[in-house]
Design a protein around this motif. Structure first.
Motif, PDB file in Angstrom:
ATOM      1  N   SER A   7       0.838  -1.180   0.000  1.00 24.02           N
ATOM      2  CA  SER A   7       0.000   0.000   0.000  1.00 24.02           C
ATOM      3  C   SER A   7       0.879   1.237   0.000  1.00 24.02           C
ATOM      4  O   SER A   7       1.917   1.270   0.671  1.00 24.02           O
ATOM      5  CB  SER A   7      -0.931   0.011   1.222  1.00 24.02           C
ATOM      6  OG  SER A   7      -1.760   1.158   1.207  1.00 24.02           O
ATOM      7  N   GLU A  34      -3.259  10.665  -3.678  1.00 27.20           N
ATOM      8  CA  GLU A  34      -3.393   9.400  -4.376  1.00 27.20           C
ATOM      9  C   GLU A  34      -3.051   8.257  -3.426  1.00 27.20           C
ATOM     10  O   GLU A  34      -2.103   8.367  -2.649  1.00 27.20           O
ATOM     11  CB  GLU A  34      -2.470   9.337  -5.593  1.00 27.20           C
ATOM     12  CG  GLU A  34      -2.715  10.408  -6.629  1.00 27.20           C
ATOM     13  CD  GLU A  34      -1.657  10.374  -7.729  1.00 27.20           C
ATOM     14  OE1 GLU A  34      -2.029  10.144  -8.890  1.00 27.20           O
ATOM     15  OE2 GLU A  34      -0.472  10.572  -7.407  1.00 27.20           O
ATOM     16  N   THR A  35      -3.799   7.177  -3.519  1.00 26.06           N
ATOM     17  CA  THR A  35      -3.489   5.995  -2.720  1.00 26.06           C
ATOM     18  C   THR A  35      -3.854   4.743  -3.498  1.00 26.06           C
ATOM     19  O   THR A  35      -4.842   4.727  -4.240  1.00 26.06           O
ATOM     20  CB  THR A  35      -4.251   6.020  -1.375  1.00 26.06           C
ATOM     21  OG1 THR A  35      -3.906   4.854  -0.619  1.00 26.06           O
ATOM     22  CG2 THR A  35      -5.744   6.066  -1.586  1.00 26.06           C
ATOM     23  N   THR A  36      -3.044   3.705  -3.357  1.00 22.58           N
ATOM     24  CA  THR A  36      -3.257   2.423  -4.024  1.00 22.58           C
ATOM     25  C   THR A  36      -2.893   1.295  -3.056  1.00 22.58           C
ATOM     26  O   THR A  36      -1.885   1.370  -2.355  1.00 22.58           O
ATOM     27  CB  THR A  36      -2.394   2.298  -5.295  1.00 22.58           C
ATOM     28  OG1 THR A  36      -2.733   3.345  -6.206  1.00 22.58           O
ATOM     29  CG2 THR A  36      -2.619   0.961  -5.970  1.00 22.58           C
ATOM     30  N   ARG A  72      -2.605  -3.051  -2.965  1.00 21.60           N
ATOM     31  CA  ARG A  72      -2.560  -4.257  -3.787  1.00 21.60           C
ATOM     32  C   ARG A  72      -2.259  -5.453  -2.893  1.00 21.60           C
ATOM     33  O   ARG A  72      -1.392  -5.373  -2.012  1.00 21.60           O
ATOM     34  CB  ARG A  72      -1.502  -4.120  -4.882  1.00 21.60           C
ATOM     35  CG  ARG A  72      -1.265  -5.395  -5.704  1.00 21.60           C
ATOM     36  CD  ARG A  72      -0.059  -5.209  -6.597  1.00 21.60           C
ATOM     37  NE  ARG A  72       0.317  -6.435  -7.290  1.00 21.60           N
ATOM     38  CZ  ARG A  72       0.039  -6.703  -8.555  1.00 21.60           C
ATOM     39  NH1 ARG A  72      -0.603  -5.817  -9.291  1.00 21.60           N
ATOM     40  NH2 ARG A  72       0.419  -7.828  -9.113  1.00 21.60           N
ATOM     41  N   GLU A 100      -6.359  -5.134  -6.671  1.00 21.05           N
ATOM     42  CA  GLU A 100      -5.762  -3.807  -6.521  1.00 21.05           C
ATOM     43  C   GLU A 100      -6.856  -2.758  -6.539  1.00 21.05           C
ATOM     44  O   GLU A 100      -7.767  -2.804  -7.377  1.00 21.05           O
ATOM     45  CB  GLU A 100      -4.756  -3.557  -7.644  1.00 21.05           C
ATOM     46  CG  GLU A 100      -4.022  -2.230  -7.565  1.00 21.05           C
ATOM     47  CD  GLU A 100      -2.992  -2.095  -8.668  1.00 21.05           C
ATOM     48  OE1 GLU A 100      -2.038  -2.910  -8.709  1.00 21.05           O
ATOM     49  OE2 GLU A 100      -3.151  -1.192  -9.512  1.00 21.05           O
ATOM     50  N   GLY A 137      -7.553   1.610  -6.038  1.00 19.94           N
ATOM     51  CA  GLY A 137      -6.916   2.925  -5.974  1.00 19.94           C
ATOM     52  C   GLY A 137      -7.938   4.034  -5.936  1.00 19.94           C
ATOM     53  O   GLY A 137      -9.073   3.888  -6.410  1.00 19.94           O
ATOM     54  N   SER A 164      -8.050   8.602  -5.956  1.00 13.67           N
ATOM     55  CA  SER A 164      -7.305   9.859  -6.032  1.00 13.67           C
ATOM     56  C   SER A 164      -8.278  11.031  -6.039  1.00 13.67           C
ATOM     57  O   SER A 164      -9.429  10.907  -6.490  1.00 13.67           O
ATOM     58  CB  SER A 164      -6.418   9.907  -7.285  1.00 13.67           C
ATOM     59  OG  SER A 164      -7.205   9.931  -8.458  1.00 13.67           O
TER      60      SER A 164
END
Length: 292
Positions: free
Chosen positions: A16, A42-44, A46, A67, A69, A71
């Motif tokens: 992350s 922004e954040t993701t 997985r 995944e 995400g 933003s």
């Protein structure tokens, strides 16, 4: 001027990361120019499953992953030379400031990786809100299915199917685009001859930006779009002389593209085109030895 802060975490297959950036336009504070600030977050995240390499899942489906995400970006004016806008040097009058918007986007992807193939299924939703009300608010949706297959080191196939929908929320006008493509790459003679081919089909259907009840004109024939495009591309590459250090190489490529376009609204746009090219490329890697 840009300021940025980021962080990342990895633990037992879970990865992350998050990033925040602040950009200032006209940070020098010139009084004759407007000043803006853009904040972007922004954040993701997985997660990939750790599967048994000899198990059923790994052998036939690959190692799955998920995944997600999200933003958000906010662009807004900090100060302007005049409440009505900014001074135009040519006309000597104030014009409105065109930058005050809010953008959001979310995405979800499922897929798997394998020694011989990989696949993924994804969906993305985005929205842009124009707070100046000079441009309509927009909403986009993109769905895609991708598959790649590598039966051996000399051959690869790929397939892609996409659906892209664009909508103007103020007028109700919307356009939907479907794109399907199939590609092949094959080495015919190792290090000498290779073939690449791609076929794609595109369909666009919907109404233009100025259609819909909000503009008072309704939806007429001139406001619609209905188009289909079929494209085929192939290329044959022959390495006549393989390049080496301090020795030039010579490569010939013959490629061609054929396109069929059908427009059910503007019939004059319907046409067939074909182009072919012969390309010659010279590669010459050079290396100098110290003290020579």
């Amino acid at each position: 001027r840009r300021e940025q802060l980021g962080t990342a975490v990895s633990w037992l297959g879970l990865e992350s990361w998050a990033n925040f950036a602040r950009t200032r336009f006209n940070a020098e504070g010139r009084e004759e120019d407007p000043a803006f600030r853009q904040d972007t977050f922004e954040t993701t995240t997985r997660y990939q499953w750790d599967v048994d390499a000899e198990g059923f899942l790994a052998r036939y489906l690959g190692a799955p992953y998920v995944e997600a995400g999200w933003s958000r970006s906010r662009l807004k004016p900090i100060s302007t030379p005049d409440p009505s806008g900014t001074l135009d040097d040519f006309f000597g009058a104030y014009v409105p400031v065109y930058a005050d918007e809010n953008q959001r986007q979310g995405a979800l992807r499922l897929g798997a990786t394998h020694r011989l193939f990989d696949w993924s299924l994804s969906h993305t939703i985005g929205r842009i809100e124009d707070r100046t009300r000079l441009q309509p608010d927009t909403r986009t949706e993109l769905s895609s299915l991708d598959f790649g297959w590598r039966p051996d080191v000399d051959t690869s196939f790929s397939f892609s199917l996409q659906r892209d929908r664009f909508k103007l929320e103020d007028t109700g006008a919307a356009t939907t685009t479907w794109i399907a493509s199939l590609s092949l790459y094959r080495v015919l003679l190792p290090r000498r001859l290779s073939l690449q081919a791609t076929a794609s089909a595109t369909q666009v259907h919907g109404t233009t930006a100025f259609a819909g009840p909000a503009d008072g004109f309704g939806v007429g024939p001139s406001s619609k779009t209905d188009e289909r495009v079929l494209t085929f591309y192939s290329a044959l590459e022959w390495v006549a002389i393989e390049s080496r250090v301090n020795r030039p190489g010579l490569t010939f490529t013959v490629d061609g593209i054929w396109e069929r376009r059908e427009d059910d609204v503007v019939h004059s746009n319907t046409r067939d085109t074909f182009q072919t090219f012969l390309k010659v490329r010279v590669d010459w890697p050079l290396q100098w030895k110290k003290g020579a």
